[in-house]
Design a protein around this motif. Structure first.
Motif, PDB file in Angstrom:
ATOM      1  N   THR A   1      43.120  28.231  37.996  1.00 31.38           N
ATOM      2  CA  THR A   1      43.662  27.439  39.110  1.00 31.38           C
ATOM      3  C   THR A   1      42.806  27.788  40.327  1.00 31.38           C
ATOM      4  OG1 THR A   1      45.116  29.131  40.044  1.00 31.38           O
ATOM      5  CG2 THR A   1      45.991  27.884  38.165  1.00 31.38           C
ATOM      6  N   PRO A   2      42.985  27.078  41.458  1.00 31.51           N
ATOM      7  CA  PRO A   2      42.201  27.434  42.654  1.00 31.51           C
ATOM      8  C   PRO A   2      42.418  28.879  43.124  1.00 31.51           C
ATOM      9  CG  PRO A   2      43.162  25.257  42.903  1.00 31.51           C
ATOM     10  CD  PRO A   2      43.750  25.842  41.634  1.00 31.51           C
ATOM     11  N   SER A   3      43.437  29.552  42.551  1.00 32.12           N
ATOM     12  CA  SER A   3      43.658  30.946  42.992  1.00 32.12           C
ATOM     13  C   SER A   3      43.654  31.939  41.833  1.00 32.12           C
ATOM     14  CB  SER A   3      45.014  31.041  43.712  1.00 32.12           C
ATOM     15  OG  SER A   3      46.043  30.627  42.811  1.00 32.12           O
ATOM     16  N   ILE A   4      43.390  31.461  40.625  1.00 28.73           N
ATOM     17  CA  ILE A   4      43.375  32.342  39.448  1.00 28.73           C
ATOM     18  C   ILE A   4      42.018  32.213  38.734  1.00 28.73           C
ATOM     19  CG2 ILE A   4      44.412  32.898  37.200  1.00 28.73           C
ATOM     20  CD1 ILE A   4      46.424  33.431  39.315  1.00 28.73           C
ATOM     21  N   THR A   5      41.388  33.355  38.540  1.00 30.68           N
ATOM     22  CA  THR A   5      40.095  33.374  37.841  1.00 30.68           C
ATOM     23  C   THR A   5      40.286  33.915  36.428  1.00 30.68           C
ATOM     24  OG1 THR A   5      38.977  33.810  39.929  1.00 30.68           O
ATOM     25  CG2 THR A   5      37.739  34.290  37.936  1.00 30.68           C
ATOM     26  N   ARG A   6      39.590  33.291  35.471  1.00 31.60           N
ATOM     27  CA  ARG A   6      39.587  33.786  34.089  1.00 31.60           C
ATOM     28  C   ARG A   6      38.212  34.410  33.866  1.00 31.60           C
ATOM     29  NH1 ARG A   6      42.245  35.971  29.950  1.00 31.60           N
ATOM     30  NH2 ARG A   6      41.948  35.005  27.892  1.00 31.60           N
ATOM     31  N   LEU A   7      38.176  35.638  33.395  1.00 33.81           N
ATOM     32  CA  LEU A   7      36.892  36.336  33.243  1.00 33.81           C
ATOM     33  C   LEU A   7      36.784  36.931  31.851  1.00 33.81           C
ATOM     34  CD1 LEU A   7      37.707  37.984  36.578  1.00 33.81           C
ATOM     35  CD2 LEU A   7      35.512  36.798  36.358  1.00 33.81           C
ATOM     36  N   TYR A   8      35.580  37.037  31.359  1.00 35.22           N
ATOM     37  CA  TYR A   8      35.354  37.636  30.038  1.00 35.22           C
ATOM     38  C   TYR A   8      34.192  38.623  30.142  1.00 35.22           C
ATOM     39  CZ  TYR A   8      37.995  33.586  28.286  1.00 35.22           C
ATOM     40  OH  TYR A   8      38.957  32.630  28.056  1.00 35.22           O
ATOM     41  N   LEU A   9      34.326  39.706  29.396  1.00 35.17           N
ATOM     42  CA  LEU A   9      33.252  40.707  29.309  1.00 35.17           C
ATOM     43  C   LEU A   9      32.988  41.030  27.839  1.00 35.17           C
ATOM     44  CD1 LEU A   9      34.203  43.405  32.000  1.00 35.17           C
ATOM     45  CD2 LEU A   9      32.001  42.219  31.814  1.00 35.17           C
TER      46      LEU A   9
ATOM     47  N   THR B   1      29.008  36.338  45.519  1.00 40.98           N
ATOM     48  CA  THR B   1      29.427  37.276  44.489  1.00 40.98           C
ATOM     49  C   THR B   1      30.809  36.887  43.994  1.00 40.98           C
ATOM     50  OG1 THR B   1      29.872  39.620  44.063  1.00 40.98           O
ATOM     51  CG2 THR B   1      30.438  38.798  46.250  1.00 40.98           C
ATOM     52  N   ILE B   2      31.186  37.327  42.818  1.00 36.09           N
ATOM     53  CA  ILE B   2      32.519  36.960  42.314  1.00 36.09           C
ATOM     54  C   ILE B   2      33.577  37.678  43.165  1.00 36.09           C
ATOM     55  CG2 ILE B   2      31.840  36.495  39.919  1.00 36.09           C
ATOM     56  CD1 ILE B   2      32.939  39.326  39.248  1.00 36.09           C
ATOM     57  N   ASN B   3      34.710  37.000  43.314  1.00 35.21           N
ATOM     58  CA  ASN B   3      35.818  37.580  44.097  1.00 35.21           C
ATOM     59  C   ASN B   3      36.658  38.500  43.220  1.00 35.21           C
ATOM     60  OD1 ASN B   3      35.140  36.188  46.423  1.00 35.21           O
ATOM     61  ND2 ASN B   3      36.321  34.370  45.821  1.00 35.21           N
ATOM     62  N   GLU B   4      37.061  39.625  43.783  1.00 34.51           N
ATOM     63  CA  GLU B   4      37.945  40.530  43.046  1.00 34.51           C
ATOM     64  C   GLU B   4      39.396  40.203  43.394  1.00 34.51           C
ATOM     65  OE1 GLU B   4      36.863  44.610  43.483  1.00 34.51           O
ATOM     66  OE2 GLU B   4      34.717  44.245  43.096  1.00 34.51           O
ATOM     67  N   GLY B   5      40.300  40.689  42.582  1.00 32.72           N
ATOM     68  CA  GLY B   5      41.731  40.472  42.848  1.00 32.72           C
ATOM     69  C   GLY B   5      42.560  41.282  41.879  1.00 32.72           C
ATOM     70  N   ARG B   6      43.875  41.120  41.963  1.00 33.86           N
ATOM     71  CA  ARG B   6      44.755  41.900  41.101  1.00 33.86           C
ATOM     72  C   ARG B   6      44.633  41.362  39.668  1.00 33.86           C
ATOM     73  NH1 ARG B   6      50.243  42.331  39.288  1.00 33.86           N
ATOM     74  NH2 ARG B   6      50.757  40.200  39.935  1.00 33.86           N
ATOM     75  N   ILE B   7      44.356  42.296  38.736  1.00 28.51           N
ATOM     76  CA  ILE B   7      44.243  41.902  37.325  1.00 28.51           C
ATOM     77  C   ILE B   7      45.652  41.852  36.732  1.00 28.51           C
ATOM     78  CG2 ILE B   7      43.427  42.651  35.048  1.00 28.51           C
ATOM     79  CD1 ILE B   7      40.911  43.726  36.448  1.00 28.51           C
ATOM     80  N   THR B   8      46.025  40.687  36.232  1.00 24.45           N
ATOM     81  CA  THR B   8      47.397  40.508  35.733  1.00 24.45           C
ATOM     82  C   THR B   8      47.482  40.493  34.207  1.00 24.45           C
ATOM     83  OG1 THR B   8      47.082  38.106  35.794  1.00 24.45           O
ATOM     84  CG2 THR B   8      48.055  39.141  37.761  1.00 24.45           C
ATOM     85  N   GLN B   9      46.324  40.343  33.548  1.00 27.90           N
ATOM     86  CA  GLN B   9      46.372  40.306  32.076  1.00 27.90           C
ATOM     87  C   GLN B   9      44.991  40.647  31.544  1.00 27.90           C
ATOM     88  OE1 GLN B   9      45.113  37.743  29.732  1.00 27.90           O
ATOM     89  NE2 GLN B   9      46.471  38.182  28.000  1.00 27.90           N
ATOM     90  N   LYS B  10      44.937  41.493  30.523  1.00 25.61           N
ATOM     91  CA  LYS B  10      43.646  41.756  29.862  1.00 25.61           C
ATOM     92  C   LYS B  10      43.903  42.007  28.384  1.00 25.61           C
ATOM     93  CE  LYS B  10      43.684  46.553  31.611  1.00 25.61           C
ATOM     94  NZ  LYS B  10      42.979  47.584  32.411  1.00 25.61           N
ATOM     95  N   GLY B  11      42.984  41.481  27.556  1.00 22.16           N
ATOM     96  CA  GLY B  11      43.138  41.634  26.103  1.00 22.16           C
ATOM     97  C   GLY B  11      41.803  41.427  25.405  1.00 22.16           C
TER      98      GLY B  11
ATOM     99  N   LEU C   1      36.493  41.044  26.155  1.00 17.72           N
ATOM    100  CA  LEU C   1      37.646  41.485  26.932  1.00 17.72           C
ATOM    101  C   LEU C   1      37.985  40.327  27.878  1.00 17.72           C
ATOM    102  CD1 LEU C   1      39.600  43.761  27.967  1.00 17.72           C
ATOM    103  CD2 LEU C   1      37.831  44.280  29.670  1.00 17.72           C
ATOM    104  N   GLY C   2      39.117  39.698  27.643  1.00 19.96           N
ATOM    105  CA  GLY C   2      39.559  38.573  28.480  1.00 19.96           C
ATOM    106  C   GLY C   2      40.424  39.087  29.618  1.00 19.96           C
ATOM    107  N   ILE C   3      40.147  38.614  30.833  1.00 18.56           N
ATOM    108  CA  ILE C   3      40.844  39.122  32.031  1.00 18.56           C
ATOM    109  C   ILE C   3      41.388  37.938  32.825  1.00 18.56           C
ATOM    110  CG2 ILE C   3      40.444  40.350  34.235  1.00 18.56           C
ATOM    111  CD1 ILE C   3      37.744  41.212  32.299  1.00 18.56           C
ATOM    112  N   LEU C   4      42.603  38.083  33.317  1.00 17.12           N
ATOM    113  CA  LEU C   4      43.161  37.097  34.244  1.00 17.12           C
ATOM    114  C   LEU C   4      43.345  37.802  35.575  1.00 17.12           C
ATOM    115  CD1 LEU C   4      43.820  34.163  33.478  1.00 17.12           C
ATOM    116  CD2 LEU C   4      46.204  34.814  33.231  1.00 17.12           C
ATOM    117  N   ALA C   5      42.790  37.248  36.653  1.00 18.01           N
ATOM    118  CA  ALA C   5      42.858  37.935  37.958  1.00 18.01           C
ATOM    119  C   ALA C   5      43.359  36.982  39.031  1.00 18.01           C
ATOM    120  CB  ALA C   5      41.485  38.483  38.340  1.00 18.01           C
TER     121      ALA C   5
END
Ligand code: FAS
Ligand code: PHB
Length: 392
Positions: free
Chosen positions: A215-223, A254-264, A186-190
Motif C-alpha cells: 500500500t502507499p504506506s506498507i512496503t514488502r521486502l525480500y532478502l 534510499t529505501i525507507n525503514e519502518g516497523r517490521i510487522t511480519q517476517k518469514g 526472507l519475506g518482510i512486511l514493514a
C-alpha cells in the motif's frame, strides 16, 4: 452429497474455478481442510499479471482492484552500483502488472461465492478420491471426525503443493520434474512508505533483495537467505543493513525503514507434475506446479489453468464436446513449461550462489546486462512478466 464438479481446496484456483462454473450455470462444491479465516488471511503472492486482472474484471471482480490495486509499469534492476530499469508497459505496447495481494484476491472470490450461495465446506479435509477412472468419481472427506462423500461428474484438485489429489494419479502414469534451490527468501512486511514507485530488485554479490509495495504506506521486502534460515536469525538492524547494501545505489532515494510487522522464510523450488489430468480428475495451480516467487507466477499460473479448465468443462456440459477436456493437460503444460523457464532462468540470474566461480558470476552479470540493456532482452522479460497468452 452430489454436484457436477467437486473442487478440493479453497485457495485462488478452487475459488476462481467455482465462480467461473457458477457463471455458466454449472454446480460445484468446494471442500477445504482449513478454516475460512485462515484461508482468507494467508499472506502470499503480491503481483497480478495483466491477464489475471482482465479475468477478474471480466467476471465482475475488478472493483477492489480498481480501488486498492497499484498498476505497475516498470521494474528497476540494480547491479554494479547502478539502476537498470525495464519499462515493461512501454516494451509490450501497454501491458501492465498490478500489486494486489493474494489475500485480497481470495477475499474478492470468497465474497462472490458467498453472495451466490456457494456450497463451501471448511475445516473438512479430503481423505481420498475414488472412481476417477469412471464417470462418477467420489470425493471422501471428514468433518469433525464424521466421514462424508461427494459424488460428482468431475473432480478438480486445487489443493496446492501439499494436497492429496495428484497422488491419486497412478505413479506409473506420472512424471515429476523438480529442482530445489540452495537459498530461500526472507519475506518482510514493514510500515514504511515505499521510497520508490517501481518494484526494485537488488542483484548483489551478497545476495538478492527486492523492494515491492503493498500500500502507499506498507512496503514488502525480500532478502535472499539460507534455505533453512530462520526469521529469528534476522534482527531488524541486520535486515535493514542487508537491504540498504543490496538495494541502494548512489544518487537515488534510499529505501525507507519502518516497523517490521511480519517476517518469514519461503523455500525456493521449481516443480512440475505431469500429466495434469487422469480420467475425471484434473489438477490446477500449485497442486500441479510450483515456481520460485521471483517471477511472480504462482498465483497467475493457477488462474491460467482455471481459465482453460472452466472453458473445457463448460464445453462438455453445453455442447457435449470433450476435445478441450482431453487436451487440458497438454494445453496447460505447454504454457507452464514456458513459465517454468522464465521463473527458473530469472531466479538463477539474480541470486548469488555460494561457491560460484568467477566465470559463473560474470555470466550472471552478462545476462543482466543483456536483459536490461538490449531491446530483445527487455522485450523478452516484459512479455513474460506481464503474462504469456492463455490458450482458452
Ligand atoms: P493454494 O495452496 O493457495 O490453496 C490450496 C488449498 O487447498 C489450501 O487452502 C489448502 O488448505 C487446501 N487443501 C490442501 N489439501 C487439502 C485436502 N486434503 N483437503 C481439503 N483442502 C486441502 N506466488 C507468487 O506469484 N508470488 C509470490 O510472491 C508468492 N509467495 C508465496 C509465499 C508462500 C509462503 C507460499 C506458500 C506461496 C507463495 N506463492 C507466491 C505461490 C502462491 O501464491 C500460490 O501460487 C497460490 O496460492 C496457488 O493457489 P492454489 O493453487 O489455489 O493453491
Ligand atoms: C511481490 O510484491 O510479492 C513480488 C513482486 C514482484 C515479483 C515477485 C513478488 O517479481
Amino acid at each position: 452429497m452430489r454436484t457436477q464438479v467437486g473442487i478440493i481446496g479453497a485457495g485462488p484456483a478452487g475459488l476462481m474455478l467455482s465462480h467461473m462454473l457458477h457463471l455458466e450455470g454449472i454446480s460445484s462444491v468446494i471442500i477445504e481442510r482449513s478454516a475460512q479465516e485462515h484461508v482468507q488471511s494467508r499472506l502470499r503472492a503480491g503481483v497480478l499479471e495483466q491477464g489475471t486482472v482482465e479475468m477478474m474484471r471480466s467476471l465482475g471482480l475488478g472493483e477492489r482492484i480498481g480501488q486498492l490495486g497499484l498498476e505497475q509499469h516498470s521494474i528497476d534492476f540494480r547491479f554494479g552500483g547502478e539502476s537498470h530499469p525495464i519499462n515493461f508497459h512501454e516494451a509490450t505496447g501497454g501491458r501492465s502488472a498490478w500489486v494486489y495481494p493474494q489475500h485480497e484476491v481470495v477475499k474478492d472470490l470468497m465474497t462472490a461465492r458467498s453472495a451466490a450461495g456457494a456450497r463451501m465446506l471448511f475445516e473438512t479435509p479430503v481423505t481420498a478420491l475414488e472412481g476417477i477412472d469412471g464417470p462418477t468419481p467420489v470425493v471422501r472427506f471428514e468433518k469433525d471426525g464424521v466421514a462424508g462423500e461427494l459424488h460428482c461428474d468431475f473432480v478438480v484438485g486445487c489443493d496446492g503443493f501439499r494436497g492429496i489429489s495428484r497422488h491419486a494419479i497412478p505413479a506409473q502414469k506420472a512424471q515429476v520434474h523438480d529442482r530445489i534451490y540452495p537459498f530461500g527468501w526472507l519475506g518482510i512486511l514493514a510500515e514504511a512508505r515505499p521510497a520508490i514507485k517501481d518494484i526494485t530488485w537488488g542483484c548483489h554479490e551478497d545476495g538478492f533483495a527486492m523492494m515491492s509495495i503493498r500500500t502507499p504506506s506498507i512496503t514488502r521486502l525480500y532478502l535472499q537467505c539460507e534455505p533453512d534460515d530462520s526469521p529469528d536469525n534476522w534482527s531488524d538492524d541486520r535486515i535493514w543493513a542487508a537491504l540498504h547494501k543490496r538495494l541502494d545505489v548512489p544518487g537515488l532515494p534510499t529505501i525507507n525503514e519502518g516497523r517490521i510487522t511480519q517476517k518469514g522464510v519461503t523455500a525456493m523450488r521449481s516443480f512440475l507434475f505431469e500429466p495434469m489430468q487422469h480420467g475425471r480428475l484434473f489438477l490446477a495451480g500449485d497442486a500441479a506446479h510450483i515456481v520460485p516467487p521471483t517471477g511472480a507466477k504462482g498465483l497467475n499460473s493457477a488462474m491460467a489453468d482455471v481459465k482453460v479448465l472452466a472453458r473445457a468443462i463448460e464445453r462438455h456440459y453445453k455442447r457435449g464436446a470433450d476435445e478441450l477436456l482431453e487436451r487440458y493437460s497438454a494445453t496447460c503444460l505447454k504454457r507452464m513449461w514456458l513459465v517454468q523457464r522464465f521463473s527458473a532462468g530469472l531466479c538463477t540470474m539474480v541470486h548469488s550462489f555460494a561457491g560460484d566461480s568467477s566465470f559463473v558470476r560474470r555470466l550472471q552479470r552478462a545476462d543482466l546486462e543483456y536483459m536490461t540493456g538490449t531491446h530483445a532482452g527487455r522485450l523478452q522479460f516484459s512479455e513474460n512478466f506481464t503474462g504469456l497468452p492463455v490458450d482458452a
